[in-house]
Enzyme design. Structure first.
Site, short mmCIF file in Angstrom:
data_model
loop_
_atom_site.label_atom_id
_atom_site.label_comp_id
_atom_site.label_asym_id
_atom_site.label_seq_id
_atom_site.Cartn_x
_atom_site.Cartn_y
_atom_site.Cartn_z
CD GLU A 112 -2.72 -15.41 -3.29
OE1 GLU A 112 -3.81 -14.80 -3.29
OE2 GLU A 112 -2.61 -16.63 -3.04
CB ILE A 118 4.46 -0.85 8.95
CG1 ILE A 118 5.13 -1.33 7.67
CG2 ILE A 118 5.51 -0.49 10.01
CD1 ILE A 118 6.04 -2.51 7.85
CB VAL A 124 6.62 7.93 8.00
CG1 VAL A 124 7.13 8.99 7.04
CG2 VAL A 124 5.10 7.87 7.90
CE LYS A 125 9.85 5.38 13.66
NZ LYS A 125 10.03 4.70 14.97
N GLY A 126 10.72 3.96 6.51
CA GLY A 126 11.38 3.18 5.48
C GLY A 126 11.28 1.68 5.68
CE1 TYR A 127 12.43 1.02 10.57
CE2 TYR A 127 10.57 0.39 11.94
CZ TYR A 127 11.83 0.93 11.82
OH TYR A 127 12.50 1.36 12.93
N GLY A 128 8.66 -0.32 5.31
CA GLY A 128 7.87 -1.01 4.30
C GLY A 128 8.65 -1.32 3.04
#
Length: 372
Positions: A112, A118, A124-128
């Protein structure tokens, strides 16, 4: 469950003035590069009482509290520091910049997800996406192949992009009573495929996209961008469409009478004389007197406040004489109709101006009908 994430796609950049824009470096590629150089680290931690883990968890708690303002801070603290929950954190130069807090239920075959966020400085750097893909790989190692989460309206689109759906395939007896219900939230599920390497998906999609673009370039010339027209710098107001650079290459076939420049100019002149004749008929009509010149702002101060697109016979004649605006009769008659509609919009029904507009409209409709 609460999530915070900006999923805006990068805007493609133009490489030069001849070739169409190509995809830019993906955000995942940037995150992957930072990870390969050791700038980014993705690791799963839990509250085991050690100083470093506590420091990281408190840092993650602070991010959740800031990025998820609707979630009670006491609830965030309780779940993040709960020994039954784990958190996958993103460490950038050993500082927490984001993470996902989750609770595994290995016997039931699912995890779960409680929170996901972030820090605003690193969005907006692709980390997520990278973070979620790391969690999927971690769950495979744990032999758990389902994620469940309650998403609010702001989070649904993010989770859809990460492979979640509101169609729950996991048997309810597996999860019913194990996870907390959230009012206003949508229960979503993600099924983890054991044969897929989720960390490679962005690169795989990139290669597929490049292959498709290359195939399109092989079959068409749509990627070629030609210079702008310079004919308008001369006295020439119009040019035949088939002389535009790139039209011939597109396999467009011109209408027969436009096949050469002479016949094109002849067609332009023929249309001009025809429309000029219609205009003269209208100007000579006894009810055309309100429309022969533009409405005077001095005489009617609020006219141009009410009428946003004014039109009159004098303006139409100037546009017609330019020989580069009324390229079809339809455009010409559209301006005439606008002229009458403006009159009826501004003046009350039954007024002399309103009656003139109705009278002239009858003639305009007849002329257009004769043209058809």
């Amino acid at each position: 469950m609460e999530v915070q994430w900006n999923a805006t796609e990068p805007v493609p950049a133009t490489n030069d003035n001849k070739v169409a824009p190509q995809p830019t470096v993906s955000r995942d590629a940037l995150a992957r590069k930072e990870e390969s150089t050791g700038v980014l680290t993705f690791t799963v931690i839990e509250n085991d009482g050690t100083d470093q883990r506590i420091i990281w968890l408190i840092g993650l708690k602070n991010i959740f509290a800031k990025q998820l303002p609707k979630m009670p801070k006491e609830y965030i603290v309780r779940l993040v520091l709960d020994p039954k929950h784990r958190s996958m954190v993103i460490l950038k130069n050993n500082n927490v910049v984001g993470g996902i807090t989750f609770r595994p239920f290995p016997a039931q075959g699912f995890m779960e997800i409680a929170f996901c966020a972030i820090t605003s400085d690193e969005q907006v750097k692709g980390y997520g996406t990278r973070l979620m893909n790391h969690l999927k790989e971690y769950s495979k190692k744990e032999n758990v192949f389902y994620f469940l989460t309650y998403a609010d309206n702001f989070a649904i689109e993010y989770f859809k992009k990460q492979g979640f759906t509101d169609h729950i395939s996991l048997d309810k007896e597996k999860w019913g009573g194990y996870i907390k219900d959230y009012d206003g939230g949508t229960l979503m599920e993600c099924h983890i495929c054991s044969k897929v390497c989720y960390l490679e998906i962005p690169e795989l999609i990139k290669r597929q996209r490049e292959a498709i673009y290359q195939k399109i370039r092989n079959l068409t010339s749509s990627h070629i961008i030609y210079p702008g027209l310079d004919c308008f710098h001369s006295d020439k107001k119009r040019i035949p469409i088939h002389l535009l650079t790139g039209i011939k290459e597109s396999s467009w076939q011109p209408i027969e009478y436009l096949a050469n420049d002479d016949s094109f100019q002849e067609a332009v002149e023929t249309l001009y004389l025809e429309l000029k004749g219609y205009l003269n008929v209208l100007k000579n009509h006894p009810d055309s007197w309100p429309f022969r010149v533009p409405v005077s702002a001095e005489d009617v101060p609020d006219y141009y406040t009410v009428i946003k697109n004014p039109m009159d016979l004098q303006t139409i004649e100037k546009k017609l004489d330019a020989r580069n605006f009324y390229i079809t009769p339809r455009i010409f008659f559209a301006d005439l109709r606008r002229m009458c509609d403006n009159c009826r919009s501004y003046n009350r029904e039954g007024s002399p101006f309103y009656k003139c507009a109705d009278s002239l409209q009858v003639l305009i409709d007849k002329l257009q009908g004769d043209k058809k």
